[in-house]
Design an enzyme around this catalytic site. Structure first.
Site, mmCIF file in Angstrom:
data_model
loop_
_atom_site.group_PDB
_atom_site.id
_atom_site.type_symbol
_atom_site.label_atom_id
_atom_site.label_comp_id
_atom_site.label_asym_id
_atom_site.label_seq_id
_atom_site.Cartn_x
_atom_site.Cartn_y
_atom_site.Cartn_z
ATOM 1 N N GLU A 219 6.976 -14.498 -12.208
ATOM 2 C CA GLU A 219 6.274 -13.364 -11.588
ATOM 3 C C GLU A 219 5.704 -12.384 -12.599
ATOM 4 O OE1 GLU A 219 8.650 -11.003 -8.870
ATOM 5 O OE2 GLU A 219 10.413 -11.293 -10.113
ATOM 6 N N CYS B 143 0.844 -1.186 0.000
ATOM 7 C CA CYS B 143 0.000 0.000 0.000
ATOM 8 C C CYS B 143 0.883 1.241 0.000
ATOM 9 C CB CYS B 143 -0.943 0.121 1.192
ATOM 10 S SG CYS B 143 -2.082 -1.235 1.377
ATOM 11 N N GLU C 56 16.832 -17.361 -10.045
ATOM 12 C CA GLU C 56 16.400 -15.987 -10.279
ATOM 13 C C GLU C 56 15.732 -15.858 -11.658
ATOM 14 O OE1 GLU C 56 15.842 -13.477 -8.637
ATOM 15 O OE2 GLU C 56 15.939 -11.761 -9.974
ATOM 16 N N ASN D 277 -1.414 2.069 5.728
ATOM 17 C CA ASN D 277 -0.583 1.016 5.139
ATOM 18 C C ASN D 277 -0.113 0.137 6.290
ATOM 19 O OD1 ASN D 277 1.445 -0.501 3.891
ATOM 20 N ND2 ASN D 277 2.942 1.145 4.004
ATOM 21 N N GLY D 278 -0.521 -1.126 6.271
ATOM 22 C CA GLY D 278 -0.101 -2.023 7.361
ATOM 23 C C GLY D 278 -1.236 -2.945 7.754
ATOM 24 N N LYS E 169 11.907 -14.605 -12.234
ATOM 25 C CA LYS E 169 11.554 -13.466 -13.096
ATOM 26 C C LYS E 169 10.448 -13.864 -14.060
ATOM 27 C CE LYS E 169 12.775 -10.802 -11.424
ATOM 28 N NZ LYS E 169 13.573 -10.847 -10.220
ATOM 29 N N LYS F 6 5.739 -4.181 -4.420
ATOM 30 C CA LYS F 6 7.185 -3.991 -4.392
ATOM 31 C C LYS F 6 7.787 -4.190 -3.012
ATOM 32 C CE LYS F 6 11.021 -2.915 -6.409
ATOM 33 N NZ LYS F 6 11.577 -3.989 -7.239
ATOM 34 N N ARG G 257 3.674 -0.100 -4.977
ATOM 35 C CA ARG G 257 3.513 -0.673 -3.642
ATOM 36 C C ARG G 257 2.205 -1.464 -3.491
ATOM 37 N NH1 ARG G 257 6.784 1.362 0.163
ATOM 38 N NH2 ARG G 257 5.307 0.754 1.757
ATOM 39 N N HIS H 102 17.748 -36.377 -10.932
ATOM 40 C CA HIS H 102 17.113 -36.923 -9.733
ATOM 41 C C HIS H 102 15.621 -36.582 -9.682
ATOM 42 C CE1 HIS H 102 20.973 -38.174 -8.215
ATOM 43 N NE2 HIS H 102 21.446 -36.967 -8.508
ATOM 44 N N TRP I 102 -2.828 -2.684 -1.579
ATOM 45 C CA TRP I 102 -2.535 -4.109 -1.779
ATOM 46 C C TRP I 102 -3.280 -4.802 -0.654
ATOM 47 C CZ3 TRP I 102 -0.326 -8.185 0.920
ATOM 48 C CH2 TRP I 102 0.069 -9.296 0.148
#
Ligand code: F6R
Length: 615
Positions: free
Chosen positions: A495, A2, A488, A101-102, A492, A610, A27, A511, A75
């Site tokens: 996402e 947020c 990584e 925000n929280g 990428k 983010k 955010r 394996h 968010w």
């Protein structure tokens, strides 16, 4: 998660708040809202969707007038993203309006109590509970807004950055912070509030960052009073001068922030070592490290804590620290570390890596390590962030603001810092020969040039992306230093394109994952010239034998893998310990182009944000 924005001063608040929300959309972006005081009433508009949807809605809903305003981009934590759950939220009387925000963890018991006292709730949010708690305190104890906020916050458990104002006292905004970031921009007779400085950077370079458990009463044309929420002690405002500039937070001609940030890597890697690495003189000097070198080299082990991409940078560091400096390293997901009663002693050094410096799990891991007496070193990108303040010392990456939600330049600059630390420790410890040390410094100094060269394959990578964009699964394989790069690369892709991808150590393929391979499975193999080259070539043969499609990252001039692979992406030659800095570039571009071709929202992928300030 947020983003919050606020303004109080002599200008129209609407464009400042809306523009600020656009900059903070990284955010959170599932809903957005704004509340303005127009001189008589509160004008409030909010909607599910993005800031652009809010603007459309606000066109017909509110007057957009007023020089006091607050805004929010969400968010979702409590309650699905919809119009009603969007912020701002009114109190029952309609006098107070809040953005948050929280998470308020004990909201449910407070809500029950408020319902018993006659309060009603429109939304499912914890935030609406908080604003009504403030209202209840204000009424019951007959106190001003600031005091009511303070008393209410002493009753809540959780995390917050809030801004609240009262229709009947429209010359002040009350803000408070615990666990979520909050910056106050200080202009001439005007104040800005935001989750980071980007919303106000064109208006002022002066900012105050509230500390946890601090609140501020910001009064139009007057001053800011900062208090500690618990002790009620007044705090002298500390105004910092910011180095950020407006170009850094705009797209600068690129279609997406992610692409801009990928292309910034040659310059930000250089910025990260500028003044710290003097290759010709054989010097590495990191201000935050010097004094603590004995702690590092005498440590029983180094524990690295981080999440996501930063965790991958930590895995690369494990190789380089053990290889060059011969210090045992453990790399932990911060979220696991903090909950598993880890063994930490005063002889351990903990390195916390975080782009945002706000990740809740990493922060909690730091607190735990400190409680157990460990020395904690931070590697953060955002200056003044909570993690940078909570750690005993540290080094900033100088990547500049990273706005694309998928991390790119943060990863390579984190590795740059970690490599410098490892080389410095190796030199002091004597675990590296002088010539090897000098060679590494010279090669590190060449990395920006190599990254720029790797970026030149962009068109070719775009063509490869077009071939594989409809694949439903990808496998990424790498060995040694490039195993974390495989992880990584897979992260990428998943996402931003929502294609399932797995990263694996190449030798582990037999394996299990080899069962997945058929003619529909693209396998990205990092097959650069290294100690494992021959083994990786064998892995490629095994994949080919099962009709898998090979996209290989190879060293310039490679002939063997070029023969075997269906497609190759070339990177310049560099010592193996530095290869992650270049091999990661084609993987970033591949995922970028696939996501663009699939019409995905590259900078703001679904369900992500983010900075992850929830646990
Ligand atoms: C992936 C990504 C995330 C972050 C993670 C940690 O592209 O961006 O996985 O790396 O949320 O964030 P920081 O580094 O801010 O602690």
């Amino acid at each position: 998660m947020c983003g919050i924005v606020g303004y109080i001063g002599h200008r129209e608040a609407y464009p400042i708040v809306i523009n600020g929300l656009r900059r903070l959309e990284y955010r959170g972006y599932d809903s957005a809202g704004i509340a303005l005081y127009d001189g008589k009433n509160i004008q409030l508009s909010k909607t599910k969707g993005k800031v652009a949807d809010l603007e459309k809605r606000a066109d017909s809903e509110i007057s957009k007038k007023g020089s006091l305003g607050i805004g929010h981009t969400r968010w979702a934590t409590h309650g699905v993203p919809n119009d009603v759950n969007s912020h701002p939220h009114y109190s029952n009387s309609g006098n107070l309006v809040i953005i948050h925000n929280g998470i308020i963890e004990n909201y449910s018991s407070i809500k029950t109590e408020l319902i018993n006292r006659g309060y009603t709730f429109k939304s499912d949010t914890d935030t609406e509970v908080l604003v009504n708690l403030i209202e209840e305190v204000k009424k019951k104890q007959d106190v001003k807004l600031g005091k009511a906020v303070q008393i209410a916050l002493n009753e809540v458990v959780g995390a917050y950055a809030i801004a609240v104002f009262d229709k009947n006292k429209p010359d002040e905004i009350v803000v408070a912070k615990l666990g979520s970031p909050l910056a106050i921009g200080v202009g001439d007779d005007e104040f800005f509030i935001a989750s980071d400085a980007s919303p106000f950077i064109e208006f002022t370079n002066n900012a105050i960052y509230l500390e946890d458990e601090e609140m501020a009463i910001i009064r139009r044309g007057r001053d800011i009073k900062i208090r500690q929420i618990k002790s009620d002690k007044l705090v002298k405002p500390f105004v910092q001068e910011l180095k950020l500039n407006i170009e850094q937070i705009e797209k600068g001609g690129y279609d997406h922030f992610m692409l801009k940030e990928i292309y910034e890597q040659p310059s930000v890697i250089k910025d990260t070592y500028r003044g710290r690495l003097l290759a010709d003189k054989g010097i590495i000097k990191l201000g935050g490290l010097e004094e603590y070198i004995p702690k590092f080299i005498n440590a029983d082990r180094i524990i690295i804590v981080a999440c996501g991409t930063s965790w991958h940078a930590g895995l690369v560091a494990e190789y380089i620290f053990e290889d060059l400096a011969r210090i045992p390293v453990e790399v932990e997901y911060a979220s696991e570390f903090r909950y598993r009663n880890p063994i930490i002693t005063e002889n351990d050094v903990v390195i916390a890596i975080s782009q945002s410096g706000e990740t809740a799990d990493t922060l909690a891991a730091i607190k735990l390590a400190k409680e157990k007496g460990a020395f904690v070193y931070g590697i953060c990108n955002v200056v003044g962030s909570t993690i940078s303040r909570e750690t005993h010392s540290g080094t900033y990456t100088h990547a500049g603001p990273e706005i694309g939600v998928a991390s790119t330049k943060a990863f390579t600059t984190q590795i740059t810092v970690l490599t410098m630390i490892a080389l410095k420790l190796a030199q002091v410890k004597g675990t590296i020969s002088k010539s090897d040390y000098m060679m590494h410094l010279r090669e590190l100094d060449m990395i920006p040039t190599h990254v720029a060269a790797a970026l030149k394959s962009n068109d070719k990578i775009e063509e490869i992306a077009a071939v594989f964009k409809n694949a439903t699964n990808f496998l990424y394989l790498g060995r040694g230093y490039n195993f974390p790069v495989a992880l990584e690369g897979a992260l990428k892709l998943k996402e931003i394109s929502y294609i399932h991808a797995e990263g694996y150590p190449a030798a582990e393929m037999k394996h299990g994952p080899i069962a997945l391979i058929d003619e529909h499975m693209p396998v990205v193999v990092i097959a650069i010239n290294s100690n494992h080259y021959g083994k990786v070539v064998s892995n490629i043969e095994e994949i080919k034998a099962r009709k898998g499609k090979i996209i290989a990252v190879v060293t310039e001039g490679d002939t063997v893998v070029r023969e075997l692979a269906d497609y190759v992406m070339e990177v310049p030659k560099t010592p193996e310990s530095l290869t992650p800095l270049v091999t990661t570039i084609p993987l970033q571009l591949l995922s970028y182009h696939i996501a663009v071709m699939l019409n995905k929202n590259v900078d703001q992928p679904r369900n992500l944000a983010k900075s992850v300030t929830v646990e």
